[in-house]
Design a protein around this motif. Structure first.
Motif, PDB file in Angstrom:
ATOM      1  N   ASP A   1       1.194  12.076   1.539  1.00 38.04           N
ATOM      2  CA  ASP A   1       0.539  11.493   2.711  1.00 38.04           C
ATOM      3  C   ASP A   1       1.275  10.242   3.181  1.00 38.04           C
TER       4      ASP A   1
ATOM      5  N   GLN B   1      -0.470  14.228  -3.855  1.00 34.98           N
ATOM      6  CA  GLN B   1      -0.979  14.375  -2.488  1.00 34.98           C
ATOM      7  C   GLN B   1      -0.944  13.035  -1.752  1.00 34.98           C
ATOM      8  N   ILE B   2      -1.326  11.967  -2.421  1.00 34.87           N
ATOM      9  CA  ILE B   2      -1.288  10.645  -1.790  1.00 34.87           C
ATOM     10  C   ILE B   2       0.155  10.253  -1.479  1.00 34.87           C
ATOM     11  N   THR B   3       1.070  10.537  -2.394  1.00 32.10           N
ATOM     12  CA  THR B   3       2.486  10.252  -2.162  1.00 32.10           C
ATOM     13  C   THR B   3       2.986  11.003  -0.934  1.00 32.10           C
TER      14      THR B   3
ATOM     15  N   GLU C   1       0.805  -1.219   0.000  1.00 35.34           N
ATOM     16  CA  GLU C   1       0.000   0.000   0.000  1.00 35.34           C
ATOM     17  C   GLU C   1       0.839   1.271   0.000  1.00 35.34           C
ATOM     18  N   THR C   2       2.120   1.167   0.271  1.00 33.04           N
ATOM     19  CA  THR C   2       2.979   2.345   0.307  1.00 33.04           C
ATOM     20  C   THR C   2       4.353   2.027  -0.279  1.00 33.04           C
TER      21      THR C   2
ATOM     22  N   MET D   1      -0.567   6.845  -7.926  1.00 36.91           N
ATOM     23  CA  MET D   1      -0.787   7.721  -6.788  1.00 36.91           C
ATOM     24  C   MET D   1      -0.627   9.176  -7.218  1.00 36.91           C
ATOM     25  N   THR D   2      -1.503  10.000  -6.701  1.00 44.89           N
ATOM     26  CA  THR D   2      -1.376  11.435  -6.940  1.00 44.89           C
ATOM     27  C   THR D   2      -0.235  11.959  -6.066  1.00 44.89           C
TER      28      THR D   2
END
Length: 119
Positions: free
Chosen positions: A104, A100-102, A56-57, A97-98
């Protein structure tokens, strides 16, 4: 010592502690950590800490001892199992991933690390 592929962690701690920046993904951090354990360093944080699954990351930070001793079999067992767990989870990749998601995910990784540091 911190091993990370997260620029937020690197930028915040590069002047405060021994840190290794890994160009690559989550597994690259695990492999570098394993290499350091083979040199005699010990794990100080679990490589799979947090509720965010490895698939997930893309970011991970791990703390290990600065000093070298003899091979710590507990640390070796944990890192080897963490790599196997990553490989099992990586069959299900995260999508695009956008920015912003990156950001985060970088912040989540930094926060998890800092909780281990008690900051």
């Amino acid at each position: 010592m911190i091993i990370t592929n997260n620029e937020k962690v690197y930028d915040k701690y590069k002047d405060k502690t021994n840190i290794i920046f890994v160009q690559g993904g989550f597994k690259d951090v695990l492999v570098k950590t394993r290499d350091k354990i083979h040199e005699g360093h010990e794990l100080l944080t679990h490589p799979l800490s947090s509720s965010v699954k490895p698939n997930e990351t893309p970011f991970k930070s791990v703390m290990i001892s600065d000093d070298k001793r003899s091979l710590n079999l507990d640390s070796l067992y944990i890192i080897e199992n963490s790599i196997m767990t990553y490989d099992n989870f990586s069959k299900h990749k995260f999508g695009m991933m956008t920015d912003q998601i990156t950001e985060d995910f970088k912040l989540i990784d930094l926060t998890v690390l800092e909780s281990a540091l008690n900051i």
